[in-house]
Design a protein around this motif. Sequence first.
Motif, short mmCIF file in Angstrom:
data_model
loop_
_atom_site.label_atom_id
_atom_site.label_comp_id
_atom_site.label_asym_id
_atom_site.label_seq_id
_atom_site.Cartn_x
_atom_site.Cartn_y
_atom_site.Cartn_z
N ILE A 29 -0.50 -1.91 2.97
CA ILE A 29 0.47 -2.45 1.99
C ILE A 29 1.12 -3.23 2.52
O ILE A 29 1.91 -3.58 3.51
N GLY A 30 1.10 -4.86 1.96
CA GLY A 30 1.75 -5.90 2.71
C GLY A 30 3.19 -6.11 2.23
O GLY A 30 3.35 -5.73 0.81
N PRO A 31 3.90 -6.80 2.86
CA PRO A 31 5.48 -7.29 2.13
C PRO A 31 5.18 -8.28 1.16
O PRO A 31 4.33 -9.02 0.91
N GLU B 51 8.58 0.45 6.44
CA GLU B 51 8.70 0.15 7.78
C GLU B 51 8.79 1.58 8.39
O GLU B 51 8.25 1.85 9.51
N ALA B 52 9.60 2.46 7.79
CA ALA B 52 9.97 3.85 8.22
C ALA B 52 8.52 4.70 8.43
O ALA B 52 8.52 5.36 9.24
N ALA B 53 8.04 4.49 7.31
CA ALA B 53 6.66 5.27 7.26
C ALA B 53 5.60 4.73 8.39
O ALA B 53 4.90 5.51 9.11
N LEU B 54 5.76 3.36 8.59
CA LEU B 54 4.74 2.78 9.66
C LEU B 54 5.27 3.28 10.94
O LEU B 54 4.28 3.83 11.61
N PRO C 279 -2.83 -11.23 2.43
CA PRO C 279 -3.59 -11.36 1.03
C PRO C 279 -4.82 -10.25 0.95
O PRO C 279 -5.38 -10.05 -0.06
N ASP C 280 -5.42 -10.01 2.27
CA ASP C 280 -6.38 -9.16 2.37
C ASP C 280 -5.92 -7.59 2.15
O ASP C 280 -7.04 -6.76 1.84
N ARG C 281 -4.75 -7.25 2.27
CA ARG C 281 -4.41 -5.84 1.84
C ARG C 281 -4.60 -5.55 0.40
O ARG C 281 -4.34 -6.36 -0.49
N THR C 282 -4.81 -4.16 0.14
CA THR C 282 -4.96 -3.63 -1.18
C THR C 282 -3.85 -3.92 -2.11
O THR C 282 -3.99 -4.42 -3.11
N TYR C 283 -2.57 -3.51 -1.57
CA TYR C 283 -1.45 -3.67 -2.14
C TYR C 283 -0.35 -4.66 -1.66
O TYR C 283 -0.50 -4.69 -0.62
N ILE C 284 0.58 -5.04 -2.57
CA ILE C 284 1.62 -5.76 -2.21
C ILE C 284 2.83 -4.96 -2.56
O ILE C 284 2.88 -4.50 -3.66
N LEU C 285 3.87 -4.87 -1.97
CA LEU C 285 5.19 -4.22 -2.14
C LEU C 285 6.05 -5.01 -3.29
O LEU C 285 6.02 -6.19 -3.31
N GLY C 286 6.53 -4.18 -4.11
CA GLY C 286 7.78 -4.49 -5.02
C GLY C 286 9.01 -3.98 -3.97
O GLY C 286 9.27 -4.57 -2.99
N ALA D 176 7.42 0.55 -4.92
CA ALA D 176 6.48 0.13 -5.99
C ALA D 176 5.70 -0.72 -5.50
O ALA D 176 5.94 -1.68 -4.50
N VAL D 177 4.20 -0.66 -5.78
CA VAL D 177 3.14 -1.62 -5.38
C VAL D 177 2.38 -2.19 -6.62
O VAL D 177 2.70 -1.79 -7.38
N MET D 178 1.84 -3.36 -6.05
CA MET D 178 0.90 -3.85 -7.16
C MET D 178 -0.46 -4.33 -6.51
O MET D 178 -0.32 -4.44 -5.18
N HIS D 179 -1.48 -4.52 -7.15
CA HIS D 179 -2.48 -5.00 -6.30
C HIS D 179 -2.21 -6.41 -6.22
O HIS D 179 -1.95 -6.99 -6.81
N THR D 180 -2.81 -6.61 -4.53
CA THR D 180 -2.22 -7.85 -4.16
C THR D 180 -2.98 -9.18 -5.12
O THR D 180 -2.44 -10.34 -5.13
N ASP D 181 -4.57 -8.97 -5.28
CA ASP D 181 -5.24 -10.12 -5.70
C ASP D 181 -4.42 -10.17 -7.27
O ASP D 181 -4.35 -11.25 -7.59
#
Length: 489
Positions: A54-56, A120-123, A106-113, A85-90
């Motif tokens: 999941i990307g920022p 970061e805590a989960a990571l 841009p290669d990650r499946t999801y991007i954060l809302g 909350a996430v969205m598909h990055t593409d």
Amino acid sequence: MTAPRKPMRNKGGGKLNQERAKAGVDTPNPGPISGIHSLDPEDGELFEHDPADIGPNPMNQRLGLGNIDELVESVRRQGVHTPGAVMHTDLFMEMYPEWADLVPHPDRTYILGPGHRRREAALQAGKPMLVILRDRWAKERTVEENLISENKDRENLTPIEQALQLDLLRRRGLTGEEIAERAGYSSRGSVTRILNLLALPQEIQDSIHAGSTSAKAGYTLSTIKDEQDSNSSDAAHALQLKAFGWMQDEKITAEAAKNRLKIQTVFPAGNTEPDSSAPVEGASETPRGDGDVSRGKQDQDQGTEQAESSGQQGGTSIPHQTTGESSADGKPAGGTEPEESVEERDRRLAAAESAEQRDLACRLVLSEERYAGAADVTSLLVNAVLNPKEWKEAAVRAHTWLRELGKGPKVERATAYFDAVAADGDANLKRRAAFAIALAANEVRASRTDRDWDERDRAHLKFLIASKVAYQPTEYEQELLGLSSQEAK
């Protein structure tokens, strides 16, 4: 390689529930499950996902994640309970092409809302992240307002971070009303106040973000403008930083710093020529052709005012004080003045500087539409009425103030000016003029150095301090009030 997604029980719907039933997910010990992890989640579905996939979001305007040690420990013990909350990055990049180049992964499946701290805590805790799919936000281009709304409710953004989030909508051309409606703020005014923080110099923004300066103080500083009515120019920033410096150095409020600045900029020191120590409104004054007063009446009034004001102290200049016997011409016996000590000179200069600042503060008080409460006006008028000998000099000073403020008729001489005001039907102007004379009577009296201050003088100073001007007494005045510097502040 993308980690398999772990579906949440009884949370999905539609085709996902059907596929779960086929795969035996809801039966005890179902055995090997095939195909279920390859299904895309549906919009609105709650599920867990690897935070590394999941990307920022570049729209996130947090300037830092703060101290998340406690959050990391909580996630390590219990997992992430509040979903992000996430969205598909593409999809996000397709719907927001203006942000596509700023997406860091841009290669990650999801991007954060919302949910950057939780991710970061989960990571750090090595745990999966609980998320909800919100592709609809990207499709409807409402990511900005949802970021603002959820962050405002959950993440305790600093005022500067709130302003940066709202600025995303402003950049899209939305009006203040539209931003307030979409972001969940009470009014356009609230949005404007927050956005105005971004007009401040970076030094002040940093202080607000760090919590050293309150948002309220920042709002006040953001209303300081230059001569072109801009609050974001270099000139405006210089004024804002000057006021901010007073706040830091002297521990005064933003309102007091702003008012002190107004005193010094609207009525700069030295711009008090009409109140010089020379006779006020003397014979050298040249009329400017006021049509409502005849030349004969003008000459008569000038002679009267010159006779009555000659020898009186005008403006804020402080005459030298002398000791010992004086000759008939007012000079000390022997024709020479006693030498002034350094202490006496410093005190005289301090008195002159204080009187000048009070004079400017009085003008600023008069410039306010609500310049005083009824009780204050009554108190000042009583003093003026009970001391009729003060009226003439006070009227001259008040006339100067009111003319410089553009209040009342354009009449050059004090007597004619107040005659015209008295004949005018404007009740507000009459009250302001009467108040100006009463205020001037107190100031003329307080600025004399041939007498000691009494309760009336101290009451005059306290009135200026308590007024909207929030006058800051000088050290000399603090001494006269019997206050220490800290108490005065």
